[in-house]
Design a protein around this motif. Sequence first.
Motif, short mmCIF file in Angstrom:
data_model
loop_
_atom_site.label_atom_id
_atom_site.label_comp_id
_atom_site.label_asym_id
_atom_site.label_seq_id
_atom_site.Cartn_x
_atom_site.Cartn_y
_atom_site.Cartn_z
N ALA A 157 0.84 -1.20 0.00
CA ALA A 157 0.00 0.00 0.00
C ALA A 157 0.87 1.26 0.00
N MET A 158 1.93 1.26 0.81
CA MET A 158 2.83 2.43 0.83
C MET A 158 3.51 2.63 -0.53
N LEU A 159 3.98 1.54 -1.13
CA LEU A 159 4.61 1.66 -2.44
C LEU A 159 3.60 2.16 -3.48
N GLY A 160 2.39 1.63 -3.42
CA GLY A 160 1.36 2.10 -4.35
C GLY A 160 1.05 3.56 -4.18
N ALA A 161 0.97 4.01 -2.92
CA ALA A 161 0.71 5.43 -2.65
C ALA A 161 1.85 6.30 -3.17
N ALA A 162 3.09 5.87 -2.97
CA ALA A 162 4.25 6.65 -3.41
C ALA A 162 4.29 6.76 -4.93
N VAL A 163 4.04 5.64 -5.61
CA VAL A 163 4.06 5.66 -7.08
C VAL A 163 2.93 6.54 -7.61
N LEU A 278 3.70 16.48 1.70
CA LEU A 278 3.49 16.08 3.09
C LEU A 278 2.11 15.44 3.29
N ALA A 279 1.09 16.03 2.63
CA ALA A 279 -0.26 15.46 2.74
C ALA A 279 -0.30 14.07 2.12
N ALA A 280 0.40 13.89 1.00
CA ALA A 280 0.42 12.57 0.35
C ALA A 280 1.11 11.53 1.22
N VAL A 281 2.22 11.92 1.86
CA VAL A 281 2.93 10.98 2.74
C VAL A 281 2.04 10.58 3.92
N LEU A 282 1.38 11.58 4.52
CA LEU A 282 0.48 11.28 5.64
C LEU A 282 -0.66 10.34 5.21
N THR A 283 -1.28 10.68 4.07
CA THR A 283 -2.41 9.87 3.60
C THR A 283 -1.96 8.45 3.27
N GLY A 284 -0.87 8.34 2.54
CA GLY A 284 -0.37 7.02 2.18
C GLY A 284 -0.01 6.18 3.39
N THR A 285 0.61 6.80 4.39
CA THR A 285 0.97 6.08 5.62
C THR A 285 -0.27 5.60 6.36
N ALA A 286 -1.29 6.47 6.43
CA ALA A 286 -2.52 6.08 7.14
C ALA A 286 -3.27 4.99 6.39
N VAL A 287 -3.39 5.15 5.08
CA VAL A 287 -4.14 4.16 4.29
C VAL A 287 -3.44 2.80 4.33
N ALA A 288 -2.12 2.81 4.38
CA ALA A 288 -1.36 1.56 4.36
C ALA A 288 -1.66 0.68 5.58
N VAL A 289 -1.98 1.31 6.72
CA VAL A 289 -2.21 0.52 7.94
C VAL A 289 -3.68 0.36 8.29
N SER A 290 -4.56 1.07 7.58
CA SER A 290 -5.97 1.03 7.98
C SER A 290 -6.95 0.90 6.83
N GLY A 291 -6.48 0.96 5.58
CA GLY A 291 -7.40 1.00 4.47
C GLY A 291 -7.88 2.42 4.22
N ALA A 292 -8.74 2.55 3.21
CA ALA A 292 -9.21 3.88 2.81
C ALA A 292 -10.42 4.27 3.65
#
Length: 369
Positions: A157-163, A278-292
């Motif tokens: 999920a983190m890799l997907g968010a970063a890409v 910064l918003a993208a990093v926060l969102t990606g980190t949160a989604v990676a551990v909890s889903g959308a």
Amino acid sequence: MTAAASPSPLDTGPAGPGDAPDRAGAGPGVGRGVAACAVLAAALVAAGLASVGSGQVPVPLDTVASILAFRLTAWGEVTWDATAEDIVFNLRLPRVLLAMIVGAALAVAGTLVQAIARNPLADPYLLGVSQGASVGAVAVIVLGTAAFGVTSTSVAAMLGAAVAFAVVAALGRAAGPDSVTRLLLAGVAVGYALQAVVNFLLLLADNPAKTSSALFWLAGSVGAARWSMLALPAVVTLLIGVIAVLAGQRLDALLLGDETATSLGVRPQVARGVFAMLAAVLTGTAVAVSGAIGFVGLVVPHAVRLVLGAAHRRLLPAAALAGALFLVVADLLARTVLAPRELPIGVVTGVVGAPVLAALLVRRRGRTG
């Protein structure tokens, strides 16, 4: 070079009471912001203790407090059984803490996106990050890849968010210098494309269990929380939250438009790019551990702004606490309303968030006439 001052097509004007620094300065004082944070912090502690004690096996609040005090200080007499301690400390407490972290992260991310878009209805998921994370997580669940063991879903999920954010940023930069509009439009376009990929992956699932697991993840949950999952999102949320508060005056300046922000010494395009990242990093980190989990990043900053104004050094800490409180309560409802069956937490935030947002919009319309 002076940045373009023309309004963005996505602009709806000031985001709420006190959006501009001059208006924010006339809003509630620092004391009111501190008082609001103190009330929210007390409510968060109370909700956290209630959530830790609630569930299929209820644990009295005094026992919860005694267990936590004993584990933190090694002081006191053990009057509870080992099962209660295991439930409180190893199962429910990590879950409650993860809900706090994710709620705070999404609320701060939403505040940042609403500032750079100058739109109170902007959502952190506009950047396409959530959909990118969803592609990574659903691919792992459906295809059965486990290259990183039990953390494979979060890592994917983190890799997907970063890409996804890299693609959105590249498209926004290639489209021209008016970065805020094009960045958000690129995020919307990439988000739709990635959602199509998620749907395709779900069609590839070769058994109903994988499809059900993927759909549950997509709706959001903190039920898989473990102590080992907390450190990274906690550090990321705290670090970016502190940076955002310290840069609060720059966020205030962005609300005044590019020309005024430039006159105040802020480079709008650079600032928006940094805050979007910064918003993208926060969102990606949160989604990676909890889903959308929807509505937290949209409703919470909007509601707090109506009470405290838009000066970001007051708004951001209160929004983080309110987001944490909102998600702890939502998680408590998700696992108790239909107990022993558990609802995806995104269902609860949607059911609660939609009418709250509608009420806020009606209230705002009444204020503005």
